[in-house]
Design a protein around this motif. Structure first.
Motif, PDB file in Angstrom:
ATOM      1  N   UNK A  86       0.836  -1.235   0.000  1.00 50.27           N
ATOM      2  CA  UNK A  86       0.000   0.000   0.000  1.00 50.27           C
ATOM      3  C   UNK A  86       0.850   1.255   0.000  1.00 50.27           C
ATOM      4  N   UNK A  87       1.537   1.450  -1.086  1.00 46.71           N
ATOM      5  CA  UNK A  87       2.313   2.680  -1.224  1.00 46.71           C
ATOM      6  C   UNK A  87       2.597   2.905  -2.695  1.00 46.71           C
ATOM      7  N   UNK A  88       2.664   4.181  -3.064  1.00 45.06           N
ATOM      8  CA  UNK A  88       3.000   4.489  -4.465  1.00 45.06           C
ATOM      9  C   UNK A  88       4.393   3.920  -4.737  1.00 45.06           C
ATOM     10  N   UNK A  89       5.237   4.030  -3.708  1.00 48.87           N
ATOM     11  CA  UNK A  89       6.579   3.454  -3.838  1.00 48.87           C
ATOM     12  C   UNK A  89       6.757   2.410  -2.749  1.00 48.87           C
ATOM     13  N   UNK A  90       6.504   1.134  -3.083  1.00 45.01           N
ATOM     14  CA  UNK A  90       6.563   0.068  -2.077  1.00 45.01           C
ATOM     15  C   UNK A  90       7.934  -0.009  -1.409  1.00 45.01           C
ATOM     16  N   UNK A  91       7.913  -0.158  -0.089  1.00 43.85           N
ATOM     17  CA  UNK A  91       9.162  -0.227   0.670  1.00 43.85           C
ATOM     18  C   UNK A  91       9.304  -1.623   1.285  1.00 43.85           C
ATOM     19  N   UNK A  92      10.217  -2.412   0.725  1.00 45.38           N
ATOM     20  CA  UNK A  92      10.472  -3.743   1.281  1.00 45.38           C
ATOM     21  C   UNK A  92      11.335  -3.620   2.537  1.00 45.38           C
ATOM     22  N   UNK A  93      11.155  -4.571   3.452  1.00 40.32           N
ATOM     23  CA  UNK A  93      12.031  -4.623   4.622  1.00 40.32           C
ATOM     24  C   UNK A  93      13.409  -5.114   4.195  1.00 40.32           C
ATOM     25  N   UNK A 132      17.308   5.221 -18.914  1.00 41.80           N
ATOM     26  CA  UNK A 132      16.310   6.278 -18.638  1.00 41.80           C
ATOM     27  C   UNK A 132      15.159   5.680 -17.844  1.00 41.80           C
ATOM     28  N   UNK A 133      15.304   5.604 -16.530  1.00 36.58           N
ATOM     29  CA  UNK A 133      14.238   5.006 -15.714  1.00 36.58           C
ATOM     30  C   UNK A 133      12.859   5.596 -16.044  1.00 36.58           C
ATOM     31  N   UNK A 134      11.897   4.688 -16.206  1.00 37.42           N
ATOM     32  CA  UNK A 134      10.549   5.074 -16.685  1.00 37.42           C
ATOM     33  C   UNK A 134       9.650   5.588 -15.576  1.00 37.42           C
ATOM     34  N   UNK A 135      10.051   5.301 -14.313  1.00 39.20           N
ATOM     35  CA  UNK A 135       9.142   5.681 -13.223  1.00 39.20           C
ATOM     36  C   UNK A 135       8.223   4.537 -12.847  1.00 39.20           C
ATOM     37  N   UNK A 136       8.200   3.485 -13.685  1.00 38.74           N
ATOM     38  CA  UNK A 136       7.375   2.310 -13.359  1.00 38.74           C
ATOM     39  C   UNK A 136       8.020   1.554 -12.190  1.00 38.74           C
ATOM     40  N   UNK A 137       7.216   0.735 -11.520  1.00 39.78           N
ATOM     41  CA  UNK A 137       7.743  -0.080 -10.416  1.00 39.78           C
ATOM     42  C   UNK A 137       8.342  -1.381 -10.939  1.00 39.78           C
ATOM     43  N   UNK A 138       7.742  -1.913 -11.990  1.00 38.59           N
ATOM     44  CA  UNK A 138       8.148  -3.183 -12.569  1.00 38.59           C
ATOM     45  C   UNK A 138       8.092  -3.053 -14.088  1.00 38.59           C
ATOM     46  N   UNK A 139       9.094  -3.567 -14.782  1.00 39.31           N
ATOM     47  CA  UNK A 139       9.082  -3.500 -16.243  1.00 39.31           C
ATOM     48  C   UNK A 139       9.392  -4.862 -16.845  1.00 39.31           C
ATOM     49  N   UNK A 140       9.003  -5.010 -18.109  1.00 43.86           N
ATOM     50  CA  UNK A 140       9.360  -6.203 -18.873  1.00 43.86           C
ATOM     51  C   UNK A 140      10.718  -5.968 -19.508  1.00 43.86           C
ATOM     52  N   UNK A 141      11.481  -7.045 -19.621  1.00 40.58           N
ATOM     53  CA  UNK A 141      12.816  -6.973 -20.222  1.00 40.58           C
ATOM     54  C   UNK A 141      12.846  -7.938 -21.399  1.00 40.58           C
ATOM     55  N   UNK A 184      14.770   0.505 -10.252  1.00 37.73           N
ATOM     56  CA  UNK A 184      15.484   1.196  -9.186  1.00 37.73           C
ATOM     57  C   UNK A 184      14.508   1.870  -8.218  1.00 37.73           C
ATOM     58  N   UNK A 185      13.341   2.253  -8.723  1.00 34.82           N
ATOM     59  CA  UNK A 185      12.360   2.941  -7.874  1.00 34.82           C
ATOM     60  C   UNK A 185      11.996   2.061  -6.687  1.00 34.82           C
ATOM     61  N   UNK A 186      11.875   0.766  -6.934  1.00 32.83           N
ATOM     62  CA  UNK A 186      11.550  -0.179  -5.856  1.00 32.83           C
ATOM     63  C   UNK A 186      12.820  -0.554  -5.088  1.00 32.83           C
ATOM     64  N   UNK A 187      13.887  -0.857  -5.810  1.00 30.07           N
ATOM     65  CA  UNK A 187      15.113  -1.309  -5.151  1.00 30.07           C
ATOM     66  C   UNK A 187      15.645  -0.230  -4.199  1.00 30.07           C
ATOM     67  N   UNK A 188      15.578   1.017  -4.600  1.00 30.92           N
ATOM     68  CA  UNK A 188      16.138   2.109  -3.791  1.00 30.92           C
ATOM     69  C   UNK A 188      15.184   2.653  -2.748  1.00 30.92           C
ATOM     70  N   UNK A 189      13.979   2.073  -2.692  1.00 28.27           N
ATOM     71  CA  UNK A 189      13.031   2.447  -1.633  1.00 28.27           C
ATOM     72  C   UNK A 189      13.106   1.470  -0.457  1.00 28.27           C
ATOM     73  N   UNK A 190      13.911   0.404  -0.607  1.00 33.93           N
ATOM     74  CA  UNK A 190      13.951  -0.645   0.412  1.00 33.93           C
ATOM     75  C   UNK A 190      14.629  -0.169   1.696  1.00 33.93           C
ATOM     76  N   UNK A 191      14.235  -0.788   2.812  1.00 37.24           N
ATOM     77  CA  UNK A 191      14.873  -0.490   4.090  1.00 37.24           C
ATOM     78  C   UNK A 191      16.245  -1.157   4.167  1.00 37.24           C
ATOM     79  N   UNK A 192      16.357  -2.319   3.529  1.00 37.91           N
ATOM     80  CA  UNK A 192      17.621  -3.056   3.524  1.00 37.91           C
ATOM     81  C   UNK A 192      17.800  -3.756   2.187  1.00 37.91           C
TER      82      UNK A 192
END
Ligand code: 6PG
Length: 248
Positions: A133-140, A164-173, A188-196
Motif C-alpha cells: 500500500x504505497x505508491x513506492x513500495x518499501x520492502x524490509x 532512462x528510468x521510466x518511473x514504473x515499479x516493474x518492467x518487462x525486459x 530502481x524505484x523499488x530497489x532504492x526504496x527498500x529499508x535493507x
C-alpha cells in the motif's frame, strides 16, 4: 563511486559462510520488522547464489523465524512458467518455501503465464502497490545478485530502464543477455526504496566486476548494480573471498 555510496562490504571466507551470514541477517531483520510492524516483507533474488542461503533458512534457522508473518515477493523473474527449471519462483519453492510454514496467501510470485510481459509487469506493480500500500513500495529486505556484466535483478547494461528510468515499479525486459531473454524486473524505484538491500556475490568470475562496481567510477549504464543506492535504507555487500580476490 565513493565508499559511502557503495555501502558496507563484508567478505566471508567461503560460499557456506556467505549463505550463513545472509541467513543470519534475514532472521535478524525479520525479527525486528515483525516486532515493530507485525510482518516482514522480503523480495528474493534469482540465480544460483541464493540457493544455499535459502537452504540454511529452511534448515538451521527454520525455528528462528515467525514464518506466518513473512510475505514473500521477487525482485525479478524469468518469463517462464512457474514450474520451469529456469523459474526463480520454482527455485525458491524447492530450496525454501516448500520447507517453511509461510502461508500460501503470503507468497506473491511474479505472473509469468497468461499475459504479455508488459501486462504482467503492470499487474505485479499493482500487486506491490496494493499489498505494500504505497505508491513506492518499501520492502524490509531485498536480496540481489551480481552478474559478471554488472547486471543486478534483471537490469542489464545498456537496457532502456537503466539508461532512462521510466518511473514504473516493474518492467518487462526483452533481449536479456543472460538467458532466458524475456524477464520481469523491479526497477530502481523499488530497489532504492527498500529499508535493507543485501547483495550476495560469490565466485572468482565476479571479482573484477565487484571491484569495478565498488571502487570504479560511477557508470550505471555499464554497471547497473551501481544504480542500487537505497535512499533511506542500508546497503550491504556479502561477498566470498573468491569474489574479492582482485585489488585491495
Ligand atoms: C536472475 C537474477 C540475476 C542473478 C545474477 C547472479 O534471475 O538470474 O536475478 O540478477 O542474481 O545473474 O546470478 P548467480 O547467482 O547465478 O551468479
Amino acid at each position: 563511486m565513493s565508499v559511502e555510496q557503495a555501502g558496507e562490504l563484508l567478505v566471508l571466507p567461503d560460499p557456506a559462510a556467505l549463505a550463513e551470514e545472509g541467513a543470519r541477517r534475514f532472521v535478524a531483520l525479520a525479527g525486528a520488522a515483525i516486532k515493530t510492524r507485525g510482518r516482514f516483507r522480503v523480495a528474493l533474488s534469482g540465480g544460483s547464489t541464493p540457493r544455499a542461503l535459502h537452504e540454511r533458512l529452511a534448515q538451521q534457522h527454520r525455528g528462528a523465524v515467525d514464518w506466518e508473518r513473512v510475505e514473500v515477493f521477487w525482485g525479478d523473474e524469468r518469463f517462464v512458467p512457474p514450474d520451469d527449471p529456469e523459474s526463480c519462483y520454482r527455485m525458491a519453492r524447492e530450496t525454501l518455501l516448500d520447507h517453511v510454514p509461510v502461508p500460501a496467501a503470503n507468497i506473491y510470485p511474479m505472473p509469468t503465464v497468461g499475459s504479455t510481459p508488459e501486462a504482467a509487469a503492470q499487474a505485479y506493480a499493482e500487486t506491490l502497490a496494493a499489498v505494500l500500500d504505497a505508491k513506492t513500495p518499501r520492502f524490509d529486505l531485498i536480496f540481489l545478485g551480481l552478474g559478471p556484466d554488472g547486471h543486478t535483478a534483471s537490469l542489464f547494461p545498456g537496457h532502456p530502464e537503466v539508461l532512462a528510468p521510466s518511473g514504473a515499479l516493474v518492467v518487462a525486459v526483452h533481449d536479456a543477455p543472460k538467458p532466458p531473454s524475456t524477464r520481469l524486473t523491479c526497477t530502481y524505484k523499488v530497489l532504492n526504496a527498500a529499508a535493507n538491500v543485501i547483495f550476495l556475490v560469490a565466485g572468482a568470475d565476479k571479482a573484477a566486476t565487484l571491484r569495478a562496481v565498488l571502487r570504479g567510477p560511477l557508470d550505471v549504464a555499464r554497471l547497473p548494480a551501481q544504480g542500487v543506492r537505497p535512499a533511506a535504507g542500508s546497503l550491504v555487500w556479502l561477498a566470498d573471498a573468491a569474489a574479492r580476490e582482485i585489488g585491495d
